[in-house]
Each structure stands twice: as C-alpha cells, then as structure tokens.
Design a protein around this motif. Structure first.
Motif: not given
Length: 392
Positions: A25-39, A203-210, A346-350
């Motif tokens: 309902d919240k389109h998480w897979r599509t919206n996952s691009i919003n977290y690639m900058d560490g958000t 900043h990691t290749m997965g998007g999040e910060f360590l 495309y989500p596959i790259s993420r």
C-alpha cells in the motif's frame, strides 16, 4: 523440522499478510530509492510499531509479542522483500541487542528500555566490531573498568548501524582488562553520556550509514554492566539469533530480485516474442527459484531449532548459504533486465547493492565456513549416509 510439509499457523499468516499489505500500500519497493542517500525510514518503522513488529523480541510483560526466532525471521524476510533500509532498521530492534537485554539485563533496565522498543520510541544498536577486529571477539580492546559506584568504558567501535538514530548501545567489551575470551562481557551505554563521541560515518553501497564511536572515560551505572567476565558463551549464544535474522534479509532480497526478474521478462519483448519465452531465460529463472527454495529450507530449519537461541551450526550454514545465494540470484535478475538493470530507475539495482551486506555482517561467511568445517572434522557421524537434520 519434520519431514512433513511446514505449515504456518493462522497467527503467523495474519502478521505476514498485514506486513505485506502495508508494504504494498505504501509502495515500499519503489520508494526505497529515497533511502539510498542514508535517510532513515522513520515513517516505515512507526507504521510497523503499530503492528507490534518492533516488539517481536520483547517479552509480553513489557508490551512485546515474544515471538520465536522463526516467526521473527518470517516477518523480517517479508519486510526485506520490499525495503532493505526498513528491514535493517527492524533488525536492529529485534536482534541481539534486544535479546541480550530481555534475557540478561536486570529488571530495572528491562522496564526502562523494552516498552519503548515496542512502541518504536527507543532505538538500539549493538557495538561489536573494532578497527582491528571484526569477528575476532576475543581480541577486542575496548575495556570497561568496574569501580565501586560506576563502570568506566574506553575504546573504539566501528561499522555500527543506526549510529545516529540509536539512543542505547549494547557494547561488547573487555571487563577489567581480563585477557582473551574469558574477559568479554557487555555494557549498555546511552549516547548522551559524556565521553561518547561519533567520530566517523561511512556511507554504504546499500544506502545506509555505518559509524565509528569512541568511548573516552564513559561512566555508566553498575546496573548497565549487563554481563561481566566469563559471559562470552552467553553473548555468542544470543548472537546466533543474528545468524538467522541476517539471512532472512538475504532471503527476502533474493525473493524481491526474483519477482522483479519475472515481471520484467513477462513484459519485455524482443522481435515480437516475450523474453520470458526464451529457453535460456526460463533456465535462469528455474535456477534462481531452486536456489531460493533451498535457502528457505536451510533458514527455516535453523530458526526452528531455537530454544530460545538457534543451533549455532545450523544457523551458520543457513547464513552462509543464503548470503551467497542472494548475490547469485540478484546478479542473474539484474542480467535479465539488460542495461535497464544497471540504472537506478529499476529496483533491481538497489536490491543488487543491498545483498552485499549479508556476507559481511553478523559474522563473515569465511568465519562461518571455518566454524562449520572444524565441527565436521571433529564430530561428523553419518546417519544412514546423511547428516541428521544438520545436528553435527
């Protein structure tokens, strides 16, 4: 796990279905691009907290669901199918740090922290890795000196998830300088304590910060020393849970990659023919599906062994297989996308970038292969020509 077909009960199906509906309902897979900058996915975690997901590892008397490791892995797998960043955020609240407090902390700390974990108001992280030692826990240098009225922590921890979001950190530390594995215990540290400092962010290749943390004469109450010297085995036993939750994220990501591949080849045509109708593509899909189902069987078997923590060798096998399987499957899924798979549209790259975390976190696959290999050499006994349900 018996030879009969595993069937989920109504409660398990209802929780997984509710999580799936929310993610779609919240389109998480599509919206996952919003977290690639560490958000950080705060809103997603707030929604999951309303469903009780953040309290899956918390005992009922503190407001949690007290779910077994198997149920927790099922839910985490479903979340990972739609958003890696959200799955990692949840794992930090249902993983080793929460289970250590639930199992070993004094009652005062349980009451102080666990209800807030359930509501999502309290974020936790675990500090294990050090700059010179990752899985080599017995050689950690971070040290806690216990005094009459407090404990003082000094050292460095690195590559820590949720370093900016977590309020509390369960820190694996040497106690009173006791050498070797016998000296390892853990303490609970609040980020607002004087001497606590975040000194680096990666900043990691997965998007999040360590992040990296320094403890400079950080004073904590004695009750925050959750486990003292000689607790190494208890800590690793609790950490075995992470070796079921980590591969559940890998499994979910592999399933997401497979779904993206199926949808793409069904819709894409070449010379008037669906890509899905080419034999070479169908063979790729068949192999991907085979690998996913094999990984699922290994993971579910390991998770079902938990009482309350999983069998360490079954968990190790499940983790190293699913970690590496997810890399293979996502790579093939990207390949069938052609050049489009290389783009961020495309989500596959993420998904492809996110799966690389699995083999590194929670014990590298090389470390786990060493663990399992040594056990096989010392204890392997065939039962009718086979290992008996993975119990070496």
């Amino acid at each position: 796990m018996s030879s009969q077909k595993l069937k989920l009960n109504e409660t398990q199906r209802a929780l997984i279905g509710t999580v799936r509906d929310l993610a779609r309902d919240k389109h998480w897979r599509t919206n996952s691009i919003n977290y690639m900058d560490g958000t950080f996915p705060h809103e997603n975690l707030r929604e999951l907290a309303k469903l009780g997901v953040m309290g899956m590892s918390v005992p009922e008397e503190y407001g949690g669901l007290a779910l077994p490791v198997f149920d927790t892995a099922l839910v985490l797998e479903e979340i990972a199918k739609y958003c890696y960043a959200t799955a990692m955020g949840v794992m930090s609240s249902v993983g080793v740090q929460t289970r250590v407090i639930s199992k070993y902390a004094p009652e005062s700390l349980k009451q102080k922290i666990l209800p807030g974990v359930c509501t999502g108001e309290v974020n936790m992280a675990v500090g294990m890795t050090e700059p010179h030692a990752g899985t080599d826990v017995p050689n950690y240098k971070t040290n806690t000196v216990i005094k009459n009225d407090c404990a003082v922590v000094n050292g460095i921890k690195t590559l820590i998830s949720k370093v900016d979001e977590a309020e509390w950190f369960v820190v694996f530390t040497r106690i009173n300088g006791t050498p070797g594995r016998d000296g390892i215990g853990c303490v609970l540290v609040n980020r607002n304590t004087p001497g606590f400092e975040v000194t680096a962010r990666y900043h990691t290749m997965g998007g999040e910060f360590l992040g990296e943390i320094q403890f400079n004469d950080v004073q904590v109450p004695l009750e925050n020393v959750i486990l003292r010297e000689g607790a190494f085995k208890k800590l690793l036993t609790a950490f075995n849970t992470q070796r079921c939750l980590n591969p559940s994220v890998s499994l979910g990501l592999a399933e997401a990659a497979f779904e993206e591949a199926i949808n793409y080849v069904r819709d894409r045509t070449i010379r008037g023919q669906r890509v899905a109708d080419f034999q070479g593509i169908q063979w790729k899909l068949a192999e991907m599906y085979r690998d996913i189902e094999a990984g699922r069987a290994l993971l579910y078997q390991a998770a079902l062994s938990a009482d309350p923590f999983p069998n360490p060798h079954q968990a190790a096998v499940a983790k190293m297989y699913n970690n590496e399987m997810a890399i293979r499957v996502s790579s093939e899924a990207l390949q069938v996308h052609g050049g489009y798979g290389f783009t961020d549209d495309y989500p596959i790259s993420r998904i492809y970038r996110a799966v690389r975390y699995g083999t590194l976190g929670g014990g590298t696959v090389e470390t786990l292969k060493d663990l399992v290999g040594k056990k096989l050499v010392s204890d392997f006994e065939p039962v009718d020509g086979f290992l008996s349900m993975g119990n070496f």
